[in-house]
Design a protein around this motif. Structure first.
Motif, PDB file in Angstrom:
ATOM      1  N   ALA A 206       0.818  -1.221   0.000  1.00  0.00           N
ATOM      2  CA  ALA A 206       0.000   0.000   0.000  1.00  0.00           C
ATOM      3  C   ALA A 206       0.845   1.260   0.000  1.00  0.00           C
ATOM      4  O   ALA A 206       0.534   2.228  -0.723  1.00  0.00           O
ATOM      5  CB  ALA A 206      -0.943  -0.004   1.199  1.00  0.00           C
ATOM      6  N   PHE A 207       1.911   1.273   0.798  1.00  0.00           N
ATOM      7  CA  PHE A 207       2.683   2.507   0.947  1.00  0.00           C
ATOM      8  C   PHE A 207       4.072   2.442   0.300  1.00  0.00           C
ATOM      9  O   PHE A 207       4.695   3.482   0.111  1.00  0.00           O
ATOM     10  CB  PHE A 207       2.842   2.840   2.434  1.00  0.00           C
ATOM     11  CG  PHE A 207       1.549   3.190   3.098  1.00  0.00           C
ATOM     12  CD1 PHE A 207       1.012   4.458   2.958  1.00  0.00           C
ATOM     13  CD2 PHE A 207       0.862   2.262   3.861  1.00  0.00           C
ATOM     14  CE1 PHE A 207      -0.192   4.794   3.560  1.00  0.00           C
ATOM     15  CE2 PHE A 207      -0.333   2.589   4.471  1.00  0.00           C
ATOM     16  CZ  PHE A 207      -0.873   3.851   4.318  1.00  0.00           C
ATOM     17  N   GLY A 208       4.556   1.247   0.019  1.00  0.00           N
ATOM     18  CA  GLY A 208       5.844   1.122  -0.646  1.00  0.00           C
ATOM     19  C   GLY A 208       5.680   1.156  -2.140  1.00  0.00           C
ATOM     20  O   GLY A 208       6.034   2.137  -2.811  1.00  0.00           O
ATOM     21  N   ILE A 209       5.100   0.081  -2.678  1.00  0.00           N
ATOM     22  CA  ILE A 209       4.823   0.046  -4.121  1.00  0.00           C
ATOM     23  C   ILE A 209       3.760   1.084  -4.470  1.00  0.00           C
ATOM     24  O   ILE A 209       3.837   1.753  -5.504  1.00  0.00           O
ATOM     25  CB  ILE A 209       4.351  -1.370  -4.530  1.00  0.00           C
ATOM     26  CG1 ILE A 209       5.438  -2.405  -4.222  1.00  0.00           C
ATOM     27  CG2 ILE A 209       3.974  -1.392  -5.998  1.00  0.00           C
ATOM     28  CD1 ILE A 209       5.025  -3.819  -4.518  1.00  0.00           C
ATOM     29  N   GLY A 210       2.779   1.240  -3.565  1.00  0.00           N
ATOM     30  CA  GLY A 210       1.685   2.164  -3.849  1.00  0.00           C
ATOM     31  C   GLY A 210       2.110   3.614  -3.915  1.00  0.00           C
ATOM     32  O   GLY A 210       1.436   4.443  -4.550  1.00  0.00           O
ATOM     33  N   ALA A 211       3.229   3.971  -3.264  1.00  0.00           N
ATOM     34  CA  ALA A 211       3.689   5.364  -3.289  1.00  0.00           C
ATOM     35  C   ALA A 211       4.027   5.809  -4.706  1.00  0.00           C
ATOM     36  O   ALA A 211       3.894   6.987  -5.058  1.00  0.00           O
ATOM     37  CB  ALA A 211       4.908   5.521  -2.384  1.00  0.00           C
ATOM     38  N   GLN A 212       4.456   4.867  -5.527  1.00  0.00           N
ATOM     39  CA  GLN A 212       4.802   5.189  -6.912  1.00  0.00           C
ATOM     40  C   GLN A 212       3.581   5.213  -7.822  1.00  0.00           C
ATOM     41  O   GLN A 212       3.674   5.606  -8.975  1.00  0.00           O
ATOM     42  CB  GLN A 212       5.816   4.174  -7.433  1.00  0.00           C
ATOM     43  CG  GLN A 212       7.075   4.081  -6.579  1.00  0.00           C
ATOM     44  CD  GLN A 212       7.963   2.921  -7.002  1.00  0.00           C
ATOM     45  OE1 GLN A 212       7.669   2.231  -7.964  1.00  0.00           O
ATOM     46  NE2 GLN A 212       9.063   2.728  -6.266  1.00  0.00           N
ATOM     47  N   ALA A 213       2.450   4.747  -7.312  1.00  0.00           N
ATOM     48  CA  ALA A 213       1.224   4.716  -8.113  1.00  0.00           C
ATOM     49  C   ALA A 213       0.125   5.559  -7.469  1.00  0.00           C
ATOM     50  O   ALA A 213      -1.060   5.253  -7.576  1.00  0.00           O
ATOM     51  CB  ALA A 213       0.746   3.273  -8.278  1.00  0.00           C
ATOM     52  N   ASN A 214       0.557   6.629  -6.758  1.00  0.00           N
ATOM     53  CA  ASN A 214      -0.383   7.547  -6.106  1.00  0.00           C
ATOM     54  C   ASN A 214      -1.297   6.824  -5.118  1.00  0.00           C
ATOM     55  O   ASN A 214      -2.477   7.138  -4.978  1.00  0.00           O
ATOM     56  CB  ASN A 214      -1.234   8.280  -7.163  1.00  0.00           C
ATOM     57  CG  ASN A 214      -1.865   9.537  -6.593  1.00  0.00           C
ATOM     58  OD1 ASN A 214      -1.395  10.078  -5.586  1.00  0.00           O
ATOM     59  ND2 ASN A 214      -2.932   9.998  -7.225  1.00  0.00           N
TER      60      ASN A 214
END
Length: 529
Positions: A206-214
């Motif tokens: 959510a916050f690792g990979i998701g940081a790059q996908a808003n």
């Protein structure tokens, strides 16, 4: 209504220390240096204590709020003013607790879906009203600019409401002995480590990979909390919501999210928690209903067993009574020889027979165990119908057994007789409404195939409607006003335990078919009553 417990000095210390520590930990993105933050778990702790311990805890909560403001925020206003503001907040939490105590029953925050919805509504509206009053007081005293009133209200309400909804259940369980036992039971299992790893993986997505996908992968956090709720009920949901909340706060702090983003994430967090609580309550309610149903079925089975025992033990008891009378006569005649010994041996045999009846029926109703033996079909039907011959004469019912195959069943004779007697009893009940010359009950049997026989019990009653036939064998479904709806359920269970089945056919008269496996077959025989 919640019982109010004794509030000792140790409880005062724990409340004040816990409140101050939580206030310090959650002091992130404060608005104007005040206690207006996106997350307020300290309020959940205080509300849990006030709800559990009553007015004395409310006084300690007021002290805790004042100490937290002095230590964490260094009293952003004059002491007298901040004492008044702390008292205002305390009164608001006390009012919410009083409403919860009045509306919710028992010792749990929410035992069912209705209680959960009621709890959420009270918390949401109560914290909203408390926020309006508190933020208005801050605006009136010029601690916040008047134009910032709406934004301060939104932030304070979201922080308070989310903090209480997400965190109050875990604090409540920690304050309750049974709640602590449930938490221990889940935390000490091996799957707790798996929960923790899955939660870490979800946060990373959510916050690792998701940081790059808003942060489009935030929905992944639904998976661990739903899994924990489905597996461990409300206890798992409470633990999952706590873990998610701590993980989210830790992540946004490490990543340095702005206050607006944190506010949005907290709104999503409360949705996560409520979904978990909803699933947890449903799972707990289902388990509770299943346990109650099992208990009810055991009691109902005991009733069926009592009826079967009453009939089966009647014969050995009658024989024992007759043999006892014979012994008295022999003793009166002075006969103490072989004849007396023979009668006593028969009495012992009948007592063993009675004990065997009790044991076999008890074993089936408790564990489903069967004791198979070779039983001639004709003898089985004769024994099952014999008790109804007197009833047939008294009620003017024609009871007949048609030609049956000369085959042998490998069955528990006692249990199959219970099934047949239940079918015959239902048939006799069904024909009572018919005129005297139209009351008939008929037993027929034929070989379905070389490996099974069909025993059919027909009556001249009104029959089973098609819409009723589909539910006739369900527990607690009965067409009788005084019936429990368990006789046919248990009868089918016995038939299936023998590798057979019990069916009802919709017709203009009663038709029930008992299908059982056969051991072998011989020539056909005639038997009639």
């Amino acid at each position: 209504m919640f019982p109010v417990l004794r509030f000792g000095w140790f409880d005062v210390f724990v409340l004040i220390l816990g409140y101050v520590v939580l206030d310090w930990v959650s002091y992130i993105h404060p608005l104007y240096g005040l206690n207006i933050t996106p997350w307020s778990p300290a309020a959940a702790l205080g509300l849990a204590y006030v709800l559990r311990f009553g007015p004395r805890a409310a006084a300690a909560l007021g002290v805790a709020i004042l100490i937290a403001d002095a230590w964490v925020r260094h009293l952003p206003a004059a002491l007298a003013l901040w004492v008044a503001l702390s008292a205002l907040l305390t009164c608001g939490y006390w009012a919410i607790a009083a409403l919860l105590r009045r509306r919710l029953a028992g010792t749990s925050l929410f035992a069912d879906l209705h209680g959960l919805i009621e709890w959420v509504v009270i918390i949401a509206l109560g914290t909203l009203l408390n926020s309006v009053v508190f933020v208005s007081a801050l605006s009136f005293t010029r601690l916040i600019p008047p134009e910032a009133w709406s934004s301060a209200l939104l932030r304070y309400w979201v922080g308070d409401c989310v903090g209480i909804i997400v965190s109050m259940p875990i604090f409540w369980m920690l304050l309750d002995e049974r709640g602590r036992a449930k938490l221990r039971a889940v935390c000490l299992t091996r799957r707790m480590a798996v929960y923790f790893l899955v939660m870490l993986l979800s946060l990373w997505v959510a916050f690792g990979i998701g940081a790059q996908a808003n942060y489009k992968y935030f929905y992944v956090l639904f998976l661990p909390i739903v899994w924990m709720a489905a597996k461990d009920g409300l206890t798992g949901a409470v633990l999952g919501a706590t873990m998610v909340q701590l993980g989210i706060i830790g992540s946004v702090q490490l990543l340095g999210f702005p206050a607006v983003t944190v506010l949005e994430i907290q709104t999503l967090t409360v949705v996560l928690a409520l979904l978990g609580f909803f699933i947890g309550v449903v799972v707990d309610e289902k388990q509770r209903m299943s346990a109650e149903l099992r208990q009810t079925l055991r009691l109902a089975a005991a009733g069926e067993m009592a009826g079967a025992l009453a009939h089966e033990i009647n014969q050995p008891l009658t024989a024992l009574s007759a043999y006892g009378g014979a012994c008295e006569k022999l003793l009166a005649q002075g006969d103490t020889g072989e004849r007396l010994r023979d009668v006593i041996q028969r009495m012992v045999a009948e007592s063993h027979r009675a004990a065997e009846v009790v044991r076999r029926l008890r074993d089936f109703f408790r564990t489903g165990a069967t004791q198979l033996e070779h039983v001639p079909l004709a003898a089985l039907l004769s024994a099952a119908s014999e008790p109804f011959e007197k009833r047939a004469r008294e009620q003017d019912v024609t009871l007949s057994i048609a030609e049956v195959p000369a085959c042998t069943l490998l069955a528990d004779r006692l249990q199959i007789e219970v099934v047949l007697r239940n079918l015959l009893s239902n048939a006799f009940d069904a024909v009572t409404a018919q005129p005297g010359d139209k009351r008939s009950v008929r037993i027929t049997a034929w070989l379905e195939n070389p490996r099974s026989v069909c025993i059919c019990v027909e009556d001249s009653g009104s029959g089973v409607p098609a819409e009723l036939a589909a539910h006739l064998f369900e527990a607690f479904h009965s067409s009788k006003a005084s019936g429990l709806g368990l006789g046919l359920t248990i009868s089918r269970a016995i038939a299936e335990a023998h590798g057979g089945n019990l069916l009802a056919e919709p017709a203009d008269h009663g038709i029930f078919k008992l299908i059982l496996p056969v051991e072998g077959k011989r020539e056909r025989t005639d038997h009639a009553t």
